[in-house]
Enzyme design. Structure first.
Site, PDB file in Angstrom:
ATOM      1  N   ASP A   1     -10.631   1.636   4.764  1.00  0.00           N
ATOM      2  CA  ASP A   1      -9.228   1.437   5.132  1.00  0.00           C
ATOM      3  C   ASP A   1      -8.720   2.614   5.963  1.00  0.00           C
ATOM      4  O   ASP A   1      -7.904   2.449   6.879  1.00  0.00           O
ATOM      5  CB  ASP A   1      -8.386   1.274   3.867  1.00  0.00           C
ATOM      6  CG  ASP A   1      -7.107   0.476   4.105  1.00  0.00           C
ATOM      7  OD1 ASP A   1      -6.857   0.077   5.257  1.00  0.00           O
ATOM      8  OD2 ASP A   1      -6.365   0.254   3.134  1.00  0.00           O
TER       9      ASP A   1
ATOM     10  N   GLY B   1      -8.484  -2.025   1.038  1.00  0.00           N
ATOM     11  CA  GLY B   1      -9.529  -2.210   2.040  1.00  0.00           C
ATOM     12  C   GLY B   1      -8.965  -2.410   3.429  1.00  0.00           C
ATOM     13  O   GLY B   1      -7.758  -2.558   3.628  1.00  0.00           O
TER      14      GLY B   1
ATOM     15  N   ALA C   1      -2.960  -6.901   9.445  1.00  0.00           N
ATOM     16  CA  ALA C   1      -2.319  -8.214   9.399  1.00  0.00           C
ATOM     17  C   ALA C   1      -2.637  -9.039  10.639  1.00  0.00           C
ATOM     18  O   ALA C   1      -2.884 -10.250  10.559  1.00  0.00           O
ATOM     19  CB  ALA C   1      -0.815  -8.046   9.236  1.00  0.00           C
TER      20      ALA C   1
ATOM     21  N   GLU D   1       4.919   3.279   5.758  1.00  0.00           N
ATOM     22  CA  GLU D   1       4.855   3.744   4.376  1.00  0.00           C
ATOM     23  C   GLU D   1       4.229   5.123   4.244  1.00  0.00           C
ATOM     24  O   GLU D   1       4.427   5.829   3.255  1.00  0.00           O
ATOM     25  CB  GLU D   1       4.103   2.728   3.512  1.00  0.00           C
ATOM     26  CG  GLU D   1       4.866   1.420   3.345  1.00  0.00           C
ATOM     27  CD  GLU D   1       4.236   0.488   2.331  1.00  0.00           C
ATOM     28  OE1 GLU D   1       3.000   0.369   2.342  1.00  0.00           O
ATOM     29  OE2 GLU D   1       4.974  -0.110   1.536  1.00  0.00           O
TER      30      GLU D   1
ATOM     31  N   LYS E   1       0.851  -1.191   0.000  1.00  0.00           N
ATOM     32  CA  LYS E   1       0.000   0.000   0.000  1.00  0.00           C
ATOM     33  C   LYS E   1       0.884   1.237   0.000  1.00  0.00           C
ATOM     34  O   LYS E   1       1.260   1.752   1.049  1.00  0.00           O
ATOM     35  CB  LYS E   1      -0.946  -0.019   1.197  1.00  0.00           C
ATOM     36  CG  LYS E   1      -1.956  -1.169   1.119  1.00  0.00           C
ATOM     37  CD  LYS E   1      -2.968  -1.138   2.236  1.00  0.00           C
ATOM     38  CE  LYS E   1      -4.029  -2.230   2.040  1.00  0.00           C
ATOM     39  NZ  LYS E   1      -5.060  -2.223   3.102  1.00  0.00           N
TER      40      LYS E   1
ATOM     41  N   ARG F   1       0.811   0.876  12.398  1.00  0.00           N
ATOM     42  CA  ARG F   1       2.112   1.527  12.533  1.00  0.00           C
ATOM     43  C   ARG F   1       2.106   2.992  12.105  1.00  0.00           C
ATOM     44  O   ARG F   1       2.853   3.797  12.665  1.00  0.00           O
ATOM     45  CB  ARG F   1       3.138   0.728  11.730  1.00  0.00           C
ATOM     46  CG  ARG F   1       2.795   0.587  10.274  1.00  0.00           C
ATOM     47  CD  ARG F   1       3.601  -0.515   9.613  1.00  0.00           C
ATOM     48  NE  ARG F   1       3.185  -1.830  10.072  1.00  0.00           N
ATOM     49  CZ  ARG F   1       3.742  -2.961   9.655  1.00  0.00           C
ATOM     50  NH1 ARG F   1       4.718  -2.943   8.766  1.00  0.00           N
ATOM     51  NH2 ARG F   1       3.319  -4.122  10.108  1.00  0.00           N
ATOM     52  N   ASN F   2       1.279   3.366  11.130  1.00  0.00           N
ATOM     53  CA  ASN F   2       1.245   4.766  10.699  1.00  0.00           C
ATOM     54  C   ASN F   2       0.638   5.656  11.783  1.00  0.00           C
ATOM     55  O   ASN F   2       1.156   6.742  12.072  1.00  0.00           O
ATOM     56  CB  ASN F   2       0.482   4.894   9.385  1.00  0.00           C
ATOM     57  CG  ASN F   2       1.240   4.289   8.222  1.00  0.00           C
ATOM     58  OD1 ASN F   2       2.154   4.888   7.675  1.00  0.00           O
ATOM     59  ND2 ASN F   2       0.879   3.052   7.856  1.00  0.00           N
TER      60      ASN F   2
ATOM     61  N   LYS G   1      -4.526   6.727   2.704  1.00  0.00           N
ATOM     62  CA  LYS G   1      -5.081   6.465   4.041  1.00  0.00           C
ATOM     63  C   LYS G   1      -3.981   6.390   5.090  1.00  0.00           C
ATOM     64  O   LYS G   1      -4.200   6.691   6.268  1.00  0.00           O
ATOM     65  CB  LYS G   1      -5.925   5.190   4.017  1.00  0.00           C
ATOM     66  CG  LYS G   1      -5.186   3.924   3.550  1.00  0.00           C
ATOM     67  CD  LYS G   1      -4.538   3.165   4.676  1.00  0.00           C
ATOM     68  CE  LYS G   1      -3.801   1.936   4.185  1.00  0.00           C
ATOM     69  NZ  LYS G   1      -3.256   1.120   5.287  1.00  0.00           N
TER      70      LYS G   1
END
Length: 330
Positions: A249, A136, A140, A287, A108, A258-259, A191
């Site tokens: 999402d 979507g 994980a 990311e 992503k 993590r973001n 997102k």
């Protein structure tokens, strides 16, 4: 029955391999040289360090030197590199997936050096193989636990996405299919930026106990509108941005992941660059940081104003205070 090989043993790749095996598909999980710590843990305990569940017996774990065995007779090649490593992974597996029916990208983000979408990167590197992208709300950890998940699979033709996705579609992983590849990929990238911004508010309120719930709701709405604006300017569909791939999402990523965590740490006052290095050293890919740059560039090229995303860019790269995100609520 289609044979599945997941190339890349990060958290998402491993979680997808676990679901694939539970769905009854013959599944291999190949760990490359970037996955050595996780591979060692899974060899010893059959458990990825970042996931709560052990590998099902149906997952055939393969190490870096076992690529040929991992890819033997593969029909569905799941490419589980992050956006920065996608081209490198494709070059490693190219000759081994030449006979595959389809390549599925779970990354992503956009390629950092070129700004290309993952479907473009894999299309260039894996000629002759249909490429499907996944979007979507799919954390994980929850996929690994077998908790209910909904996702969107997109390809140049809906029939290609359906053919690839149907073997995985069940009550735990419910799929929708689309031919809006551009929309799904851009939503999946943006997102992460939106989640960083809401994480900033979590960090700002951490020392004071302030939840900033009203501001979060306003910024979530602002982010959704800005995602629609950029996606449609670049050829995607508004309904994609307002569906699972976009707002769905966006919601799950803003609640956890993590973001959001990165944003929270920066919001508490930690330097953005140092925070990113520390998270990456712990095996967490954020990311959204690089995606923040991509959004700024794309918005400039299209001539559109994205005040919320621009505020996040100023905080991460221009030395602005995290409080600045509170100035773009409307």
């Amino acid at each position: 029955m289609a044979r599945v090989t997941v190339f890349g043993a990060g958290a998402m790749g491993t979680a997808f391999a676990m679901h694939s095996a539970r769905a009854g598909l013959p599944t291999s999980l190949w760990a490359n040289e970037h996955d050595l710590a996780a591979y060692a843990a899974m060899r010893e305990e059959r458990k990825h360090p970042l996931l709560p569940e052990h590998l099902p017996d149906g997952v055939e774990l393969r190490g870096p030197n076992e690529l040929e065995a991992a890819a033997r007779d593969v029909a569905i090649a799941v490419l589980a590199a992050n956006s920065a490593g996608a081209r490198s992974l494709a070059s490693m597996v190219r000759e081994h997936v030449a006979g595959a029916r389809v390549a599925v990208s779970v990354a992503k983000g956009l390629e950092p050096t070129t700004g290309k979408r993952m479907s473009q990167v894999y299309g260039e590197e894996l000629s002759g193989v249909d490429v499907v992208v996944v979007g979507g709300p799919c954390l994980a950890r929850e996929l690994a636990e077998g908790l209910p998940t909904a996702a969107v699979w997109a390809a140049s033709m809906v029939s290609v996405a359906e053919d690839a996705g149907k073997p995985f579609d069940d009550r735990r992983y419910q799929l929708s299919f689309s031919d809006d590849v551009v929309g799904v990929e851009l939503c999946s990238m943006m997102k992460n930026v939106a989640a960083i911004g809401l994480g900033l508010l979590d960090g700002l309120g951490k020392s004071t106990g302030i939840g900033y719930q009203n501001a979060k709701a306003a910024l979530f709405t602002r982010a959704a509108h800005e995602i629609v604006t950029l996606v449609t300017e670049l050829g995607g569909r508004s309904e994609t941005a307002m569906g699972l791939a976009g707002i769905g999402d966006q919601l799950v990523t803003s609640l956890g992941g993590r973001n959001r965590l990165y944003g929270e740490l920066v919001g508490t006052g930690d330097p953005p660059d140092d925070t990113l290095r520390e998270l990456e050293a712990g095996g967490l890919t954020v990311e959204g940081v690089e995606s923040t740059r991509h959004v700024r560039r794309l918005a400039s090229e299209c001539g559109v104003q994205l005040p919320y995303h621009d505020a996040i860019h100023r905080v991460l790269f221009d030395g602005a205070r995290p409080l600045e995100v509170l100035e773009v609520l409307r």
